[in-house]
Design a protein around this motif. Structure first.
Motif, mmCIF file in Angstrom:
data_model
loop_
_atom_site.group_PDB
_atom_site.id
_atom_site.type_symbol
_atom_site.label_atom_id
_atom_site.label_comp_id
_atom_site.label_asym_id
_atom_site.label_seq_id
_atom_site.Cartn_x
_atom_site.Cartn_y
_atom_site.Cartn_z
ATOM 1 N N CYS A 111 0.646 -1.395 -0.292
ATOM 2 C CA CYS A 111 -0.579 0.295 0.232
ATOM 3 C C CYS A 111 0.867 1.457 0.002
ATOM 4 O O CYS A 111 0.547 2.801 -0.507
ATOM 5 N N SER A 112 1.688 1.439 0.678
ATOM 6 C CA SER A 112 3.071 2.214 0.687
ATOM 7 C C SER A 112 3.590 2.869 -0.131
ATOM 8 O O SER A 112 3.672 3.557 -1.208
ATOM 9 N N GLN A 146 0.834 4.044 -3.150
ATOM 10 C CA GLN A 146 0.935 5.215 -2.485
ATOM 11 C C GLN A 146 1.839 6.143 -3.641
ATOM 12 O O GLN A 146 1.449 7.610 -3.709
ATOM 13 N N SER A 180 2.301 6.249 -6.866
ATOM 14 C CA SER A 180 1.225 6.519 -8.330
ATOM 15 C C SER A 180 1.007 7.158 -9.025
ATOM 16 O O SER A 180 0.224 6.925 -10.259
#
Length: 438
Positions: A191-192, A195, A198
Motif C-alpha cells: 500500500c505504501s 501510494q 501512483s
C-alpha cells in the motif's frame, strides 16, 4: 541525524535553513556533475594511453553518468536527495533556489576545466584523478548540511496516529515468524509503495518520462566530444579547455537567470513552455555545430548551448513538481534521473561509433540535435492535446441542451445523453396514438 533535529513546518519556509540546503546542493553539483563533465578533458589522454577508438573510450564517461542516474551507488546517493531537499524547503522561490543550487554544475566546470588541464600537464592523468578524488570527499560536508524537514502534507492524520498507537502493542505480542504478521507487513509495504509511486500512472508524467529519454540522449555526448571536436578542427588544448570553461560559466548564468525569470508573475504559469523552449534551442545549437570549425565560432556556440542547458536543467525539478506535487517529488525525481541512465550509457558510444564509421562528427551531432528537438516537440504536442480536451469539456459543459450536460465526479465524466434520448422516445410513444381498428 537524530530525530530531535527534524524540523516541523506547516509549509515550506522559503528561506532560513533552506539557503543552507541550497548551498549544500550547490556543492553537491560541483562535486558530482562538474567533475563528471571534466572527464571530457581526460578523453584524449585515455584514448592515447589505451590506444582505443572513440566508441571504446566513450564508455568511461558513459558508465560514470549511467551509474549516477541508475543505481543507489556513488554520486547518486548525494545528487538526487540533495535536489529533492531543495524542493522540500522552497515553494514560492523554488525556481530561483533550484537555479542557484544547479549552477554548481556550471561554476564547477568553469573552474575545474582549466585546473584539470593543468593537473594533467603537471601530474599526468593518474595524478589528476587522485586529486579530483580528494576534492570529491567534500560531499561529506554537504551531507552534514542536510537537515530533514516534515511538512504538514507529509504528516499522518490523527486517526492514523491513533491506529498506529493501538496496533503497536499487538504487533509486539505477535511472533515475528507469524504468517499473519508477515502478510500484514507485506500489505502495508504494498500500500505504501502504491501510494508513493501512483504518479507512474499519470499520463502527463508518462509523456515527460518519454521525452526525458530523448533529451538525455541528446545532451550527454557534447560534454564528451566538445574537446576532441575542438582539437580536430585545429584548436589547442588550452583553448579547448577554455571552451568548456565558457560553457560552464554561461551555464551558471542560465541556471540563475532562468530560475529568477520563471519565478516572475508573468512567466510563473509558463514554466512548462520555458522548459520546452530551452530544450529545443539546445537541439538547434547541435544542428549548427558541424559548421563551426574555428575558435571564434565555437565560443558563441558554447555560450548559447551553455545558457539553455543551464535553463532546462533548472526547470526539470520544477516541471516534475508541477506534475506530481511536492509529496511525491523525491520519488518522481528519482524516476526522472533514473530514466537519464540508459541514454547516458549508450549515447556517447553510439556517437563515437558514428565518428569512427563516418570519419566526422556531423552525423553524431545531427542525431543528438534532432533527438532534443523531438523531446521538446513531444511535450509541446502532449500539452496542446490536453488543452484541446479541456476546452472541449468546457464547451460541452456550457451547452444549454440537457442531452449534452456533463456531471464531473473526481476525474471521470458521465454523459446522460443516451438516457435522455431513451426518455424522449418513451414520451413520444405514449403521445402518438396507435392505428385505429378497421
Amino acid at each position: 541525524m537524530a530525530k530531535g533535529a527534524r524540523v516541523r513546518s506547516s509549509s515550506p519556509p522559503d528561506g532560513g535553513w533552506g539557503w543552507m540546503i541550497v548551498a549544500g546542493c550547490f556543492l553537491v553539483t560541483i562535486c558530482t556533475r562538474a567533475v563528471t563533465r571534466c572527464i571530457s578533458i581526460f578523453f584524449v589522454e585515455f584514448q592515447t594511453y589505451f590506444t582505443q577508438d572513440y566508441a571504446q573510450t566513450a564508455w568511461i564517461h558513459s558508465i560514470v553518468d549511467c551509474v549516477t542516474m541508475l543505481c543507489g551507488l556513488g554520486f547518486a546517493l548525494c545528487y538526487s536527495p540533495a535536489i529533492a531537499m531543495v524542493g522540500k524547503y522552497f515553494s514560492r522561490r523554488k525556481a530561483l533556489a533550484y537555479g542557484i543550487a544547479m549552477s554548481g554544475s556550471g561554476i564547477g566546470t568553469f573552474i575545474l576545466a582549466p585546473v584539470v588541464q593543468l593537473l594533467i600537464e603537471q601530474f599526468s592523468w593518474r595524478g589528476a584523478l587522485l586529486i579530483l578524488g580528494g576534492f570529491v570527499l567534500n560531499l561529506c560536508v554537504c551531507g552534514a548540511l542536510m537537515r530533514p524537514i516534515t511538512l504538514q502534507e507529509d504528516q499522518t492524520t490523527p486517526e492514523q496516529n491513533h491506529i498506529g498507537r493501538t496496533q503497536k502493542p499487538d504487533f509486539q505480542r505477535v511472533s515475528p515468524c507469524s504468517t499473519l504478521t508477515k502478510k500484514w507487513v507485506q500489505t502495508c509495504l504494498c500500500c505504501s509503495l502504491q501510494q508513493e509511486y501512483s504518479f507512474l500512472l499519470m499520463s502527463d508524467f508518462v509523456v515527460l518520462a518519454i521525452s526525458v529519454l530523448f533529451m538525455a540522449y541528446g545532451c550527454s555526448p557534447l560534454f564528451v566530444y566538445l574537446v576532441p571536436y575542438a582539437l580536430s578542427v585545429g584548436v589547442s588544448h588550452q583553448q579547448a579547455a577554455f571552451l568548456m570553461s565558457i560553457l560552464g560559466v554561461i551555464d551558471i548564468i542560465g541556471n540563475i537567470t532562468f530560475g529568477w525569470l520563471t519565478d516572475r508573475r508573468c512567466l510563473k504559469n509558463y514554466r512548462y513552455v520555458c522548459y520546452l523552449f530551452a530544450v529545443g534551442l539546445d537541439g538547434l545549437c547541435y544542428l549548427c555545430l558541424p559548421m563551426l570549425q574555428s575558435l571564434p565560432l565555437l565560443v558563441p556556440f558554447s555560450c548559447t548551448f551553455g545558457y539553455f542547458d543551464g535553463a532546462y536543467v533548472t526547470l526539470i525539478p520544477v516541471v516534475t513538481a508541477e506534475i506530481v506535487g511536492t509529496t511525491s517529488l523525491s520519488s518522481a525525481l528519482g524516476v526522472v534521473y533514473f530514466l537519464h541512465a540508459v541514454p547516458y550509457l549508450v549515447s556517447p558510444p553510439i556517437a563515437g561509433w558514428l565518428v569512427d564509421t563516418t570519419g566526422s562528427y556531423t552525423v553524431a551531432f545531427l542525431l543528438c540535435g534532432f533527438s532534443m528537438i523531438f523531446s521538446s516537440v513531444l511535450l509541446g504536442f502532449a500539452r496542446l492535446v490536453k488543452k484541446m480536451k479541456k476546452t472541449q469539456l468546457r464547451f460541452l459543459a456550457k451547452e444549454p441542451d440537457p442531452k449534452l450536460q456533463l456531471w464531473t465526479n473526481g476525474s471521470a465524466a458521465y454523459s446522460v445523453a443516451r438516457e435522455l434520448d431513451h426518455r424522449d422516445e418513451q414520451s413520444v410513444a405514449l403521445t402518438v396514438p396507435g392505428p385505429s381498428p378497421t
